[in-house]
Design an enzyme around this catalytic site. Structure first.
Site, PDB file in Angstrom:
ATOM      1  N   VAL A 211      34.201  51.734  25.469  1.00 23.00           N
ATOM      2  CA  VAL A 211      35.383  52.442  25.962  1.00 23.00           C
ATOM      3  C   VAL A 211      36.178  52.859  24.732  1.00 23.00           C
ATOM      4  O   VAL A 211      36.516  52.022  23.891  1.00 23.00           O
ATOM      5  CB  VAL A 211      36.217  51.530  26.886  1.00 23.00           C
ATOM      6  CG1 VAL A 211      37.464  52.253  27.374  1.00 23.00           C
ATOM      7  CG2 VAL A 211      35.370  51.051  28.060  1.00 23.00           C
TER       8      VAL A 211
ATOM      9  N   GLU B 113      45.954  36.110  44.266  1.00 27.94           N
ATOM     10  CA  GLU B 113      44.993  35.926  43.162  1.00 27.94           C
ATOM     11  C   GLU B 113      43.706  35.275  43.683  1.00 27.94           C
ATOM     12  O   GLU B 113      42.593  35.725  43.371  1.00 27.94           O
ATOM     13  CB  GLU B 113      45.642  35.046  42.086  1.00 27.94           C
ATOM     14  CG  GLU B 113      44.733  34.656  40.944  1.00 27.94           C
ATOM     15  CD  GLU B 113      44.454  35.815  40.009  1.00 27.94           C
ATOM     16  OE1 GLU B 113      45.380  36.311  39.369  1.00 27.94           O
ATOM     17  OE2 GLU B 113      43.273  36.213  39.916  1.00 27.94           O
TER      18      GLU B 113
ATOM     19  N   SER C 133      42.835  40.137  35.985  1.00 23.65           N
ATOM     20  CA  SER C 133      42.341  39.290  37.075  1.00 23.65           C
ATOM     21  C   SER C 133      41.255  39.966  37.889  1.00 23.65           C
ATOM     22  O   SER C 133      40.442  39.295  38.508  1.00 23.65           O
ATOM     23  CB  SER C 133      43.468  39.017  38.072  1.00 23.65           C
ATOM     24  OG  SER C 133      44.282  37.999  37.645  1.00 23.65           O
TER      25      SER C 133
ATOM     26  N   ASP D  72      39.953  36.867  43.677  1.00 29.45           N
ATOM     27  CA  ASP D  72      38.875  36.240  42.905  1.00 29.45           C
ATOM     28  C   ASP D  72      37.660  35.944  43.780  1.00 29.45           C
ATOM     29  O   ASP D  72      36.520  36.107  43.341  1.00 29.45           O
ATOM     30  CB  ASP D  72      39.375  34.941  42.255  1.00 29.45           C
ATOM     31  CG  ASP D  72      40.457  35.192  41.205  1.00 29.45           C
ATOM     32  OD1 ASP D  72      40.628  36.356  40.805  1.00 29.45           O
ATOM     33  OD2 ASP D  72      41.136  34.230  40.810  1.00 29.45           O
TER      34      ASP D  72
END
Ligand SMILES: *[C@@H]1O[C@H](CO)[C@@H](O)[C@H](O)[C@H]1NC(C)=O
Ligand SMILES: *[C@@H]1O[C@H](CO)[C@@H](O)[C@H](O)[C@H]1NC(C)=O
Ligand SMILES: *[C@@H]1O[C@H](CO)[C@@H](O)[C@H](O)[C@H]1NC(C)=O
Length: 564
Positions: free
Chosen positions: A525, A280, A481, A284
């Site tokens: 979207v 993660e 994420s 990031d």
């Protein structure tokens, strides 16, 4: 208001024969041990606890009104962000709050220290026995069944009746939080194999250049030194600089070997051994440094000195509030969260109000919504009596980011968590959108979601097949994420242009995003669903929806809408 409080407190103090601090009332309680947790028996009375007392802030409604005004393009105050000192005048406790709580603690011989710049949060260290007496509680041990992790909690606690309105909450008490969830799904197949096996496109392997193409993000380097992205890191996730360097060499050779800064709070660490790299954290940092070209990135590693993850969420805000303006980030990207029902309402509200403070000073806070569709952080296939909202994504003072996939025109990613909060009412900037979506739903999923709650996400971006370097290898990852640092990077690049033009930074984004000018910059979207809880989930539609929000970013259109 203050005079009134002072009067009533003083009157109680002097008129009643009994000490008013001895009449206790239940401040929060839960009926039973929450599902997912099991009682693990009593704990030693001498075991030490560290508790936080969140004091009532003197004028949080005033700060809310001010934060919305400085963030709303229709307001004459738009862009006139507050200083942290100005914020403190709203969030500092009233003098009678401080004196009342201090009397109570000193009568019980408990020492306290202030742990926030505005003095609205106290920390006390005491034994289980003393905590049981102070709070008329029964602290015991509980096990989080899935992880085996133990924590000490109580099903109920009380405070003196005279202080009830002066204390928001004492924590950790009745909030049963599982270990913090990151919003990331790793695929087992390394993307090197994938690359060799098939003709890759941005659908099968999404890279920074795919983001630049899909969202019109420039490759030119930002120049303002008074700008920056803070990336929140929890749960022993360390961002590895060697992985970033390998990533940039492959994906953004034009940037050179740029790196990131690391700040440590609550005993956080900066492990740089490659085997300690966090998936993660690497994602990031790679999708902020690699997309927000030239914007300084700071990875804030939050350690375990705080009693559980939620404390760290508030500490990171206090840390940023205390930074000098010249080095303060303008954007906070965070890809962690909880199911809303794992936090008590008062704790979730206090965390949300912390992000309101960041908005007031001009920092944009972005949160990933979670990867379990309408099931939140719960597994997508379990049946749930009702959909599971996630937080802080459900907080009306953050911009929550859902997921999309595929080549433009993109569709909603099935994993994209979204829905309606049970804790936060629909905010003014979103009323029309959330209400019209809920009314178009008719009776579908009736009783499974809250038609008057704040809808989320606000916006979305790529959440599938994103290529990263992790422990030296290429991997593809998916999840909201991925979307969050990409959207955060777009905002940081806009802030660079705004600063260069001598204008205020974006700050709290939502009133602008939902305005006619803001929404016109987003690519709506209109397909995709977010299944979960054994249902098909919500559907993306024209306009706002709880799968993809208002849509994906378009940097060029945003820049034009800002008059740049
Ligand atoms: C890749 O694309 C080329 C041209 O479209 C095609 O000839 C080739 O068979 C494809 N390779 C694979 C592994 O699909
Ligand atoms: C890039 O910088 C890092 C330090 O941030 C260093 O460890 C690494 O060796 C550098 N890589 C190259 C290729 O210069
Ligand atoms: C629905 O949301 C509102 C806030 O908008 C809240 O007051 C109410 O308790 C929620 N209902 C349920 C069943 O959670």
């Amino acid at each position: 208001m203050r005079g009134l409080y002072l009067l009533s407190f003083a009157a109680l103090w002097s008129l009643s024969t009994a000490n008013p601090l001895r009449t206790m009332v239940v401040h929060d309680s839960i009926r039973a041990v929450p599902s997912g947790f099991a009682s693990a028996g009593t704990v030693s009375p001498s075991q030490q606890l560290k508790l936080r007392i969140a004091l009532t802030q003197s004028d949080i409604a005033g700060l809310e009104a001010k934060t919305l005004a400085v963030s709303d393009p229709a307001s004459p105050l738009y862009g006139q962000h507050l200083t942290p000192e100005e914020v403190a005048t709203y969030v500092s406790p009233a003098p009678e709050t401080l004196s009342g709580v201090s009397s109570w603690l000193s009568e019980n011989k408990i020492a306290s220290k202030s742990i926030s710049p505005a003095g609205d949060m106290l920390e006390i260290s005491l034994s289980v026995q003393d905590a049981n007496t102070l709070l008329a509680a029964q602290f015991e041990s509980f096990t989080h069944i899935a992880s085996g992790k133990n924590s000490i909690r109580t099903l109920s606690y009380s405070v003196p009746a005279a202080l009830s309105s002066h204390i928001q909450f004492v924590h950790p008490t009745t909030s049963f939080t599982p270990p913090l969830a990151k919003t990331l799904t790793m695929t087992a197949v390394s993307s090197e194999q994938k690359r060799a096996a098939e003709n890759t496109t941005c659908t099968t392997l999404f890279t920074p250049s795919c983001a630049q193409a899909a969202y019109s993000i420039p490759t030119t380097k930002a120049t303002s030194p008074k700008n920056g992205i803070a990336v929140a890191g929890y749960a022993n996730q360390y961002a590895n600089s060697q992985d970033l360097s390998t990533f940039l060499t492959k994906m953004r050779p034009d940037l050179g070997n740029v790196s990131f800064a690391v700040d440590l709070i609550d005993g956080g660490a900066n492990e740089q051994y490659l085997g300690e790299a966090g998936d993660e954290a690497d994602l990031d940092v790679q999708y902020t440094v690699g997309i927000a070209s030239g914007v300084p990135v700071t990875f804030i590693s939050v350690g375990f000195d705080s009693t559980d993850g939620i404390d760290g969420f508030i500490d990171i805000v206090n840390y940023i509030m205390a930074m000098p303006a010249a080095t303060r980030p303008t954007v906070l990207s965070s890809s962690y969260g909880f199911n809303e029902n794992e936090l008590s309402l008062s704790v979730a509200t206090s965390v949300c109000n912390a992000y309101m403070q960041l908005g007031a000073i001009g920092v944009s806070t972005l949160f990933a919504t979670g990867d379990g569709g309408v099931g939140g952080f719960s597994s997508g296939t379990t049946s749930c009596p009702a959909f599971v909202p996630t937080t802080p994504a459900s907080c009306p003072f953050v911009t929550s980011v859902g997921g999309t996939q595929g080549l433009p025109p993109q569709t909603g990613a099935a994993l994209s968590s979204g829905g309606f909060s049970n804790y936060f009412a629909v905010p003014s900037y979103q009323t029309t959108d959330a209400k019209s979506y809920a009314s178009a739903m008719g009776s579908q999923f009736s009783g499974m979601y809250n038609k008057t709650g704040r809808g989320y996400p606000d916006v979305s971006a790529q959440a599938s097949n994103v290529e990263i370097i992790w422990t030296g290898q290429l991997y593809t990852v998916g999840g909201t994420s991925c979307a969050t640092p990409i959207f955060a990077s777009v905002i940081a690049l806009l802030n660079d242009r705004l600063l260069a033009a001598g204008k205020p930074v974006m700050g709290f984004l939502n009133p602008w995003l939902y305005s006619a000018a803001g929404r016109a910059t987003l690519t709506d979207v209109t397909s995709g669903t977010n299944p979960g809880c054994n249902t098909a989930g919500f559907s993306a539609t024209a306009g706002w929806d709880p799968v993809t929000g208002l849509g994906t970013p378009n940097f060029d259109k945003m820049l034009a809408a800002l008059g740049l």
